[in-house]
Design an enzyme around this catalytic site. Structure first.
Site, short mmCIF file in Angstrom:
data_model
loop_
_atom_site.label_atom_id
_atom_site.label_comp_id
_atom_site.label_asym_id
_atom_site.label_seq_id
_atom_site.Cartn_x
_atom_site.Cartn_y
_atom_site.Cartn_z
N THR A 167 0.82 -1.21 0.00
CA THR A 167 0.00 0.00 0.00
C THR A 167 0.85 1.25 0.00
OG1 THR A 167 -1.81 -1.14 1.07
CG2 THR A 167 -1.74 1.23 1.39
N SER A 226 1.41 -7.52 -0.67
CA SER A 226 2.19 -8.51 0.10
C SER A 226 1.41 -9.80 0.35
CB SER A 226 2.72 -7.92 1.40
OG SER A 226 1.69 -7.76 2.34
N THR A 266 1.72 -4.23 4.25
CA THR A 266 1.60 -4.46 5.70
C THR A 266 1.03 -5.85 6.04
OG1 THR A 266 -0.61 -3.44 5.76
CG2 THR A 266 1.30 -2.01 6.20
N1 ASP Z 1 -2.65 -5.10 0.64
C1 ASP Z 1 -1.56 -4.43 1.19
C2 ASP Z 1 -0.34 -5.32 1.22
O1 ASP Z 1 -0.11 -6.04 2.17
C3 ASP Z 1 -1.86 -3.89 2.52
C4 ASP Z 1 -0.87 -2.87 2.90
O2 ASP Z 1 0.22 -2.79 2.39
O3 ASP Z 1 -1.19 -2.10 3.82
O4 ASP Z 1 0.42 -5.30 0.30
#
Ligand code: ASP
Length: 328
Positions: free
Chosen positions: A11, A58, A92
């Site tokens: 993100t 991720s 995340t």
């Molecule tokens: N969908 C995202 C990821 O894990 C969530 C984030 O980065 O906050 O790549």
């Protein structure tokens, strides 16, 4: 100071159609160079070399990405004079698994800091730019030396073992399991009250390259669990199992019976818990089946340990000894 910035997506590199889009956006859309250009204040901290390792959500991270990150980190840190620290941008959702993997593999006092964001780069009040600034601020601080792999989110500095994503929304989504974070970072500096003591904590530092990857599954405890999946998983080639047991890591009778009835080689198995805090202790009725307690490790971090332990040829005795000696 020279910092290597390895970018993997998430993100923090997300782009939405509208500045009010907080959940509908594409993760891993912007290159790392754009993230750095958006924060010219970074120039006051360090000379930054940007490298794009991947650009994915991720949730879609693969073992091959872990292999790439590990190799790049090893080569980057092999020369003692090339970089003073490494910062990794990451989604995340699985950031804590990558942080813990690298903590177990990289034996180097120089700071390695992972950072992400909860809001895409295009959002109103995006948290990525300040998180990135504070990650680099932490990475170049002498106070961060010897702390192992760190995670910086929303001004908090977490250790790789304890850090977890604890909320689906909001910029303060990360916390440290079973206690407080290691410290914090703000415009007054980097505050890490305890001295770093990570030397020797990379239990798998002798793995100079990763693979082949074993299959390790996580089973979640619940009322009337689908114990019939256990032999199916083992037949399919799973050689490690993490049970997210109920309470203090308890398995149901049907799950234990399924393990007892398995005629083949027993997998390497850990019992973690689904409570989100507190330890799993040794229990005789589970130990008889070869189930080791994961201590305070979350199920996903217990899985990382099993992946590396199987890759490195550890047996149950060696794993059990490491788990009972490992810092909580
Ligand atoms: N969908 C995202 C990821 O894990 C969530 C984030 O980065 O906050 O790549």
């Amino acid at each position: 100071m020279r910092v290597l910035l390895l970018c993997t997506g998430g993100t923090i590199a997300g782009r939405g159609g509208d500045s009010t889009d907080l959940n509908a956006y594409t993760a891993g859309a912007l290159p790392g160079t754009a993230l750095v250009e958006a924060v010219p204040e970074l120039n006051s901290l360090a000379e930054i070399t940007v490298e794009q390792v991947a650009n994915v959500d991720s949730a879609d991270l693969l073992f091959s990405h872990w292999q790439q990150l590990h190799q790049r980190l090893r080569t980057a840190l092999a020369d003692p004079d090339r970089f003073d620290a490494v910062v990794i941008t990451h989604g995340t959702n699985t950031l804590e698994e990558t942080a813990w993997l690298l903590q177990l593999l990289i034996d180097d006092p120089r700071p390695v800091v992972l950072v992400g964001a909860m809001r895409p780069a295009t959002a109103l009040s995006a948290d990525g730019p300040l998180n990135l600034f504070q990650a680099v601020q932490t990475a170049v601080s002498p106070a961060a030396i010897g702390h192992g792999v760190l995670v910086v989110m929303d001004g908090e500095i977490h250790g790789a073992r304890a850090v977890t994503k604890a909320a689906t929304q909001g910029v303060a989504a990360f916390s440290s399991r079973d206690g407080a974070s290691l410290g914090w970072v703000d415009d007054a500096g980097v505050h890490l009250p305890k001295p770093g003591s990570s030397a020797g904590s990379a239990a798998f530092a002798s793995l100079t390259s990763l693979g082949p990857w074993p299959q390790v599954a996580i089973l979640h405890g619940c009322v009337e669990p689908p114990a019939q999946l256990i032999p199916l998983l083992l037949q399919s080639g799973v050689t490690g199992l993490v049970f997210t047991g109920t309470g203090a890591g308890q398995l149901s009778v049907v799950e234990r019976q399924a393990l007892e009835a398995w005629p083949g080689a027993m997998p390497l198995m850990l019992r973690a818990n689904r409570c989100g805090a507190g330890p799993v202790h040794r229990c005789e009725s589970h130990a008889r089946l070869g189930l080791l307690p994961a201590g305070t490790l979350s199920p996903q971090k217990a899985r990382v340990v099993l992946l590396l332990a199987l890759m490195d040829g550890w047996d149950r005795i060696r794993l059990g000894a490491w788990l009972s000696a490992a810092p909580r």
